[in-house]
Design a protein around this motif. Structure first.
Motif, PDB file in Angstrom:
ATOM      1  N   TYR A  70     -15.825  -0.342   1.549  1.00  0.00           N
ATOM      2  CA  TYR A  70     -15.190   0.559   0.899  1.00  0.00           C
ATOM      3  C   TYR A  70     -14.052   0.106   0.367  1.00  0.00           C
ATOM      4  O   TYR A  70     -13.456   1.460  -0.174  1.00  0.00           O
ATOM      5  CB  TYR A  70     -14.639   1.236   2.390  1.00  0.00           C
ATOM      6  N   GLN A  71     -13.575  -0.548  -0.625  1.00  0.00           N
ATOM      7  CA  GLN A  71     -12.361  -0.062  -1.198  1.00  0.00           C
ATOM      8  C   GLN A  71     -12.876   0.222  -2.220  1.00  0.00           C
ATOM      9  O   GLN A  71     -11.508   0.345  -2.780  1.00  0.00           O
ATOM     10  CB  GLN A  71     -11.970  -2.493  -1.449  1.00  0.00           C
TER      11      GLN A  71
ATOM     12  N   ASN B 257      -6.419 -16.334   6.668  1.00  0.00           N
ATOM     13  CA  ASN B 257      -7.779 -17.472   7.089  1.00  0.00           C
ATOM     14  C   ASN B 257      -7.597 -17.122   4.409  1.00  0.00           C
ATOM     15  O   ASN B 257      -7.690 -15.735   4.367  1.00  0.00           O
ATOM     16  CB  ASN B 257      -8.753 -17.655   6.890  1.00  0.00           C
ATOM     17  N   GLN B 258      -8.576 -17.568   3.933  1.00  0.00           N
ATOM     18  CA  GLN B 258      -8.627 -17.841   2.635  1.00  0.00           C
ATOM     19  C   GLN B 258      -9.221 -16.536   2.417  1.00  0.00           C
ATOM     20  O   GLN B 258      -9.141 -15.675   1.389  1.00  0.00           O
ATOM     21  CB  GLN B 258      -9.431 -18.861   2.476  1.00  0.00           C
ATOM     22  N   ARG B 259     -10.876 -16.088   3.194  1.00  0.00           N
ATOM     23  CA  ARG B 259     -11.020 -15.036   2.698  1.00  0.00           C
ATOM     24  C   ARG B 259     -10.410 -13.279   3.038  1.00  0.00           C
ATOM     25  O   ARG B 259     -10.552 -12.330   2.037  1.00  0.00           O
ATOM     26  CB  ARG B 259     -12.078 -14.800   2.915  1.00  0.00           C
ATOM     27  N   PHE B 260      -9.592 -13.164   3.819  1.00  0.00           N
ATOM     28  CA  PHE B 260      -9.416 -12.140   4.493  1.00  0.00           C
ATOM     29  C   PHE B 260      -7.876 -12.316   3.307  1.00  0.00           C
ATOM     30  O   PHE B 260      -7.454 -11.060   2.531  1.00  0.00           O
ATOM     31  CB  PHE B 260      -8.162 -12.153   5.132  1.00  0.00           C
ATOM     32  N   VAL B 261      -7.120 -13.477   3.107  1.00  0.00           N
ATOM     33  CA  VAL B 261      -5.805 -12.681   2.353  1.00  0.00           C
ATOM     34  C   VAL B 261      -5.933 -12.832   0.409  1.00  0.00           C
ATOM     35  O   VAL B 261      -5.523 -11.890  -0.284  1.00  0.00           O
ATOM     36  CB  VAL B 261      -5.410 -14.115   2.434  1.00  0.00           C
ATOM     37  N   ASP B 262      -7.469 -12.861   0.876  1.00  0.00           N
ATOM     38  CA  ASP B 262      -7.772 -13.497  -1.413  1.00  0.00           C
ATOM     39  C   ASP B 262      -8.541 -11.402  -1.771  1.00  0.00           C
ATOM     40  O   ASP B 262      -7.987 -10.594  -2.370  1.00  0.00           O
ATOM     41  CB  ASP B 262      -9.929 -13.497  -1.598  1.00  0.00           C
ATOM     42  N   LEU B 263      -9.096 -11.194  -0.358  1.00  0.00           N
ATOM     43  CA  LEU B 263      -9.733  -9.480  -0.302  1.00  0.00           C
ATOM     44  C   LEU B 263      -7.996  -8.664  -0.066  1.00  0.00           C
ATOM     45  O   LEU B 263      -8.153  -7.862  -1.016  1.00  0.00           O
ATOM     46  CB  LEU B 263     -10.478  -9.087   1.440  1.00  0.00           C
ATOM     47  N   LEU B 264      -7.294  -8.792   0.822  1.00  0.00           N
ATOM     48  CA  LEU B 264      -5.936  -8.703   0.684  1.00  0.00           C
ATOM     49  C   LEU B 264      -5.312  -8.467  -0.699  1.00  0.00           C
ATOM     50  O   LEU B 264      -4.730  -7.513  -1.532  1.00  0.00           O
ATOM     51  CB  LEU B 264      -4.939  -8.868   1.827  1.00  0.00           C
ATOM     52  N   LEU B 265      -4.929  -9.663  -1.809  1.00  0.00           N
ATOM     53  CA  LEU B 265      -4.576  -9.059  -2.768  1.00  0.00           C
ATOM     54  C   LEU B 265      -5.754  -8.614  -3.886  1.00  0.00           C
ATOM     55  O   LEU B 265      -5.107  -8.128  -4.895  1.00  0.00           O
ATOM     56  CB  LEU B 265      -4.347 -11.011  -2.641  1.00  0.00           C
ATOM     57  N   SER B 266      -6.395  -8.139  -3.624  1.00  0.00           N
ATOM     58  CA  SER B 266      -7.594  -7.752  -4.191  1.00  0.00           C
ATOM     59  C   SER B 266      -7.518  -5.994  -4.001  1.00  0.00           C
ATOM     60  O   SER B 266      -6.634  -5.517  -4.920  1.00  0.00           O
ATOM     61  CB  SER B 266      -8.939  -7.764  -4.146  1.00  0.00           C
ATOM     62  N   HIS B 267      -7.061  -6.418  -2.841  1.00  0.00           N
ATOM     63  CA  HIS B 267      -6.270  -4.445  -2.695  1.00  0.00           C
ATOM     64  C   HIS B 267      -4.910  -4.063  -3.688  1.00  0.00           C
ATOM     65  O   HIS B 267      -4.330  -3.056  -4.076  1.00  0.00           O
ATOM     66  CB  HIS B 267      -6.142  -3.948  -1.206  1.00  0.00           C
ATOM     67  N   MET B 268      -4.129  -5.424  -3.348  1.00  0.00           N
ATOM     68  CA  MET B 268      -3.305  -5.351  -4.322  1.00  0.00           C
ATOM     69  C   MET B 268      -3.237  -4.302  -5.613  1.00  0.00           C
ATOM     70  O   MET B 268      -2.012  -4.286  -6.191  1.00  0.00           O
ATOM     71  CB  MET B 268      -1.532  -6.576  -4.006  1.00  0.00           C
ATOM     72  N   ALA B 269      -4.002  -4.884  -5.706  1.00  0.00           N
ATOM     73  CA  ALA B 269      -3.932  -4.858  -7.266  1.00  0.00           C
ATOM     74  C   ALA B 269      -5.579  -3.650  -7.674  1.00  0.00           C
ATOM     75  O   ALA B 269      -5.338  -3.380  -8.942  1.00  0.00           O
ATOM     76  CB  ALA B 269      -5.552  -5.473  -7.846  1.00  0.00           C
ATOM     77  N   VAL B 270      -5.123  -2.137  -6.648  1.00  0.00           N
ATOM     78  CA  VAL B 270      -6.263  -0.958  -6.474  1.00  0.00           C
ATOM     79  C   VAL B 270      -4.897  -0.603  -6.437  1.00  0.00           C
ATOM     80  O   VAL B 270      -4.351  -0.161  -5.465  1.00  0.00           O
ATOM     81  CB  VAL B 270      -7.452  -1.192  -5.366  1.00  0.00           C
ATOM     82  N   GLU B 271      -4.935   1.263  -7.249  1.00  0.00           N
ATOM     83  CA  GLU B 271      -3.669   1.626  -7.186  1.00  0.00           C
ATOM     84  C   GLU B 271      -3.645   2.525  -5.550  1.00  0.00           C
ATOM     85  O   GLU B 271      -2.534   2.933  -5.109  1.00  0.00           O
ATOM     86  CB  GLU B 271      -3.729   2.633  -8.129  1.00  0.00           C
ATOM     87  N   GLU B 272      -4.818   3.275  -5.180  1.00  0.00           N
ATOM     88  CA  GLU B 272      -4.889   3.996  -4.007  1.00  0.00           C
ATOM     89  C   GLU B 272      -4.693   2.982  -2.857  1.00  0.00           C
ATOM     90  O   GLU B 272      -4.457   3.301  -1.586  1.00  0.00           O
ATOM     91  CB  GLU B 272      -6.215   4.498  -3.301  1.00  0.00           C
ATOM     92  N   LEU B 273      -4.522   1.539  -2.605  1.00  0.00           N
ATOM     93  CA  LEU B 273      -4.386   0.391  -1.829  1.00  0.00           C
ATOM     94  C   LEU B 273      -3.473  -0.653  -1.470  1.00  0.00           C
ATOM     95  O   LEU B 273      -3.479  -0.843  -0.393  1.00  0.00           O
ATOM     96  CB  LEU B 273      -5.908  -0.484  -1.035  1.00  0.00           C
ATOM     97  N   ARG B 274      -2.879  -0.257  -2.891  1.00  0.00           N
ATOM     98  CA  ARG B 274      -1.947  -1.515  -2.944  1.00  0.00           C
ATOM     99  C   ARG B 274      -0.132  -1.497  -1.705  1.00  0.00           C
ATOM    100  O   ARG B 274      -0.192  -2.443  -1.366  1.00  0.00           O
ATOM    101  CB  ARG B 274      -1.377  -1.750  -4.412  1.00  0.00           C
TER     102      ARG B 274
END
Length: 962
Positions: free
Chosen positions: A194-195, A223-240
């Motif tokens: 849903y990101q 872990n790698q997959r979760f942190v990568d996902l959170l970092l991708s969220h930090m690039a999205v204005e509504e989610l960061r």
């Protein structure tokens, strides 16, 4: 269901319908099974009205929360099925429920989970996830339910009872074992799915992860997959922003310090690689505010890790934590100097803790010294006002900046603890550079330069309370800066903030003028002219009036030569403002209080002979007395309420001003020694007639009464001739409040002068007592709580007065009132001890009775008092504690019981075996106590340690009531 009652659920329904709906709600809640209609309505989707559905959930909520233990197995199953069917409707429905309905449903789901997991409904989450899948509406309810469960089971802000805390621990243990990995997997799927399409659901899910990460296995999230996902969220204005909060919760999780250091370092590397450390390029201040909190949390976690490792002696690991910590300082400093104060404020805590770390190190390297210098520069920069600060109308933004400045001051103080030399030299450099060019500098630069000098007063410790002795370097620097401040002309700067800072600093360092009194005349002129007391800004004038008073009180010994000149210059500021207020006064009446106090100090502390002091004090106070007399004559003639109030205020101010001048006197400089007795006597003669004024009586009596209190302290016995007349005035047409406030004056006189005022008290005591009796005897409205409280407080004051008179060696005052009056007073004390359920008053009454027994009991005491003791005082000691209103679990009542014990011990000391015989043979049998209990009490009463009786009586009366 009662359809008519349901109509009352509409917010716009008429009151009768709403009342019927409330009654129906109570009926459904309390019934054993009527609530089931609400369950069926939800399970079958019978109603489309949101308020009806909310109503049904409320009924279910009550059953689960308060009656779950009494439900049958079938009924509990019905609740489960209802919730799952309703959830299924959400998944299949094209239209989502209103948010308030969803929140209530989530709350009921959470309460059901808490009541039934793991024993009765171990598959709660699996059932829910099976129904929900990845449907947005179902996921929304699922996430809301998880947050509601967090509120019930985990939330650390809620204080739980021990049994609830144990239950919560069992639930968390079971969840970790049975379902947490599945929950984490569902969160990952939701965040991933849903990101882009549903950012609001993604934010909800991030909030859930942040809430649960504190107590679940961190490895499931970090872990790698979760942190990568959170970092991708930090690039999205509504989610960061939510992603930042989630990462902060991970960082704040309690864990082993070595592991915590590794976690923070790996997160920092990922964030840096992704470009988040280039904060200067980030334009979104809301995101930066969240990011700065994350960075602050990372830094604080590393400080905590270092502290634990250093304490444990793990040198290598502590060194790694310190290096990690140092590596974050550059980023933190960029955030600290950010133009947005919220972003800056978010990293102050880390800076403060980092400085504490440096303070503990044996030696600082060049990098650490540079970091301290950078923090110092940041503090100077961020302390500075900006152009938008509104000095004339300070609002919320201005208040926030003032609070932010307080945080920066804490940082400066901590810097001074680590390196006082750095702080002193930095402030000196900024101050000297600014003062050199103050005429061309902005007000912000000038204000902050003086402010820094002011702040040094608390940042650097003073030797023996003074900054101008001890450390030669510090003393020299401060003296140089103060000399510059008072001689460079900066006091002429026309901005209010600079003016205020100048005078605040002058008064903070008033000891400088003791060392260098030659600067006093210049500073005094600044106080007295347009720079201070005559400033354009009312705010400056007001504050300067207070500061002027402090300056005079500290340095009056150095002002002997200027006293009369100062008094002349401030004469117009000491005038009583007329009630019409046609022209605004330069100072408010509150400000003038400080001016009169300063004037009084100047007169009293001067080296003039008493005759000159008397003349100066009369010149100061005579205009107030003259104005008072004129206004007092005018007041009864005024018919307009507003004008009456204004005149009464003026009269009160006049009395207050005279009273304030008396603060100048001391044990070394008394009113009498200064030759001012006659002046204050004249003031009393002028003010006492106000006690009989028929209008605005409360205000006038209050101010004159306060003046009398003050004069008892200052004039000593010289005030006593005025008390009978004052008493006569005060007792005319008085109310409970008047008497309650007058009694402390008589008590003060009795306590201060003791036997010296016995004739005076004999004269005023009984009229005062009779006035109290008259007020207490007036019929009262049983529903008037305020009046009841006033009467209670008056009773307390009355008993306190009798206690003061009896306890100040003034028993002859009571004894001299004639047998009938004495009996009447003592009976009221007995009544107060027994009949009024007020432990404060009862305690005082028993203290009075004990004192009277001490004074009048025994063979040489008052005739007939021994009989009175057996007839009334001894029974009171038993009747009061036996009353049901005597609460033995109340702390104040226990103090009263201690006073009862003390009274009985006093009677025993007087009467000895005679009292024991009376108790055994006559009194205790009348209370239907068996002989053994009576014997036991008499035995305890004979014990020499009074504590034994106090302890025993509580048990005795607890048993006697059974």
């Amino acid at each position: 269901m009662d359809e008519q009652a349901l109509l009352g659920l509409d917010p716009g329904a008429d009151p009768p319908y709403r009342q019927r709906a409330m009654a129906y709600f109570e009926q459904l809640k309390e019934s054993r099974d009527a609530w089931e209609v609400c369950a069926q309505a939800l399970a079958k989707g019978l109603y489309s009205d949101d308020h009806v559905k909310f109503f049904c959930f409320q009924v279910l909520e009550h059953q689960v929360k308060f009656r779950h233990g009494g439900l049958s197995g079938d009924q509990r199953q019905l609740i489960r099925e209802t919730l799952m069917k309703w959830l299924q409707f959400q998944v299949l429905s094209a239209q989502p429920e209103k948010i308030f309905v969803r929140n209530k449903a989530a709350q009921v789901l959470a309460l059901t989970f808490v009541a039934e997991y793991p024993a009765l409904w171990p598959d709660f989450f699996f059932d829910m996830l099976t129904l929900v899948g990845l449907d947005p509406r179902g996921v929304d309810i699922y996430l809301r339910t998880l947050m509601a469960i967090d509120g019930e089971v985990v939330d650390r802000d809620t204080l739980h009872a021990p049994e609830v805390a144990r239950r919560n621990t069992l639930i968390k243990d079971a969840m970790r074992e049975q379902c947490v990995p599945s929950l984490v997997e569902s969160w990952f799927q939701i965040l991933h799915a849903y990101q882009r399409s549903h950012p609001e659901l993604t934010c909800q899910c991030l909030e859930v992860v942040g809430a649960y990460v504190s107590w679940i296995d961190l490895g499931l999230i970090a872990n790698q997959r979760f942190v990568d996902l959170l970092l991708s969220h930090m690039a999205v204005e509504e989610l960061r922003e939510e992603a930042c909060d989630c990462l902060l919760e991970m960082v704040n999780k309690g864990m082993d310090p070595v592991e915590k250091t590794k976690l923070v370092e790996s997160l920092a590397q990922v964030l840096q690689s992704a470009g988040f450390f280039y904060v200067e390029q980030e334009e979104d201040v809301d995101f930066l505010a969240k990011f700065s909190r994350l960075v602050n949390g990372m830094g604080q976690s590393l400080v905590l890790s270092w502290t634990k490792l250093a304490k444990a002696g793990s040198a290598d690991d502590a060194g790694a934590a310190l290096r990690a910590l140092e590596a974050k300082v550059a980023l933190v400093l960029r955030l600290l100097v950010h133009p947005d104060d919220d972003i800056s404020a978010n990293v102050v805590a880390f800076c403060y803790e980092y400085l504490h770390v440096l303070k503990q190190l044996p030696e600082l390297n060049d990098g650490q010294k540079s970091n301290m210098e950078a923090i110092m520069l940041a503090v100077v920069k961020k302390l500075t006002y900006d152009d938008e600060y509104n000095f004339d109308n300070e609002g919320e933004d201005e208040a926030m900046f003032v609070e932010y400045r307080k945080q920066l001051k804490m940082l400066l103080d901590r810097l001074a603890q680590v390196s006082p030399e750095l702080v002193l030299e930095s402030v000196r450099r900024v101050f000297t550079d600014t003062m050199r060019k103050w005429q061309s500098a902005s007000f912000m630069e000038v204000e902050v330069a003086i402010r820094l000098l002011y702040m040094l007063g608390e940042a650097l410790p003073a030797s023996h309370g003074a900054h101008f002795s001890g450390d030669a370097v510090k003393t020299g620097a401060l003296q140089d800066m103060m000399t510059t401040l008072v001689s460079c002309g900066v006091s002429d700067y026309r901005h209010a903030s600079v003016s205020l800072e100048f005078f605040e600093t002058v008064v903070r360092y008033d000891k400088f003028f003791v060392a260098e009194p030659l600067h006093i005349p210049n500073v005094l002129m600044a106080f007295l002219d347009r720079r201070g007391l005559r400033h354009d800004s009312p705010k400056v004038r007001s504050r300067v009036a207070y500061l002027f008073s402090r300056f005079i009180k500290t340095l009056h010994k150095h002002m002997t030569a200027f006293i009369e000149d100062i008094l002349t210059r401030i004469q117009d500021l000491l005038e009583l403002a007329p009630p019409d207020k046609a022209f605004p006064a330069p100072l408010t009446s509150d400000d003038q209080l400080f001016m009169f106090e300063a004037a009084g100090v100047l007169i009293v502390s001067g080296e003039s002979p008493p005759e000159r002091k008397r003349a100066l004090m009369r010149a100061l106070l005579a205009p107030l007395m003259d104005a008072f007399r004129l206004l007092l004559d005018q007041l009864p003639l005024e018919t307009d309420e507003e004008t009456q109030a204004a005149v009464a205020d003026c009269l009160s101010h006049a009395v207050g001003f005279v009273s304030r001048t008396s603060k100048a006197f001391s044990n070394k400089q008394t009113v009498k020694q200064c030759g001012c007795t006659e002046v204050y006597r004249d003031c009393l003669r002028a003010f006492l007639p106000a006690l009989s004024c028929p209008v605005r009586r409360g205000a006038l009596r209050g101010c004159v009464r306060s003046f009398l209190h003050r004069m008892i302290i200052c004039m000593e016995e010289e005030v006593l001739p005025f008390i009978p007349a004052a008493s006569e005035h005060m007792l005319k047409d008085c109310e409970a409040k008047d008497l309650q406030e007058f009694i402390p004056l008589i008590s003060q006189i009795a306590a201060k002068f003791k036997r010296q005022v016995s004739p005076l008290l004999q004269q005023v005591f009984m009229p005062l007592v009779l006035a109290i009796f008259e007020v207490l005897a007036r019929p009262a409205d049983a529903d008037d709580q305020a009046a009841a409280l006033e009467r209670q407080m008056l009773r307390r004051s009355y008993f306190s007065l009798v206690h003061t008179v009896a306890g100040s060696g003034l028993s002859e005052v009571l004894a001299g009132q004639g047998p009938e009056n004495v009996e009447r007073v003592v009976f009221t004390v007995i009544q107060g001890a027994v009949d009024f359920p007020d432990p404060v008053a009862q305690k005082t009454c028993f203290a009075v009775l004990g004192r009277l027994v001490e004074l009048w009991g025994g063979k040489a005491g008052m005739t007939g008092f021994s009989d009175f003791t057996y007839k009334h005082i001894v029974p009171a000691c038993f009747l009061a504690p036996l009353k049901p209103t005597f609460d033995l679990s109340d702390a104040q009542t226990v103090l009263t019981l201690s006073e009862v014990a003390a009274t009985l011990k006093t009677i025993y000391a007087q009467q000895g075996p005679e009292l024991l015989e009376f108790l055994r043979r006559d009194y205790l049998p009348s209370l239907h106590l068996c002989p053994d209990v009576a014997q036991e009490l008499c035995h305890v009463l004979q014990q020499p340690d009074p504590k034994v009786l106090k302890t025993y009586l509580k048990v005795f009366f607890q048993r006697a009531r059974l």
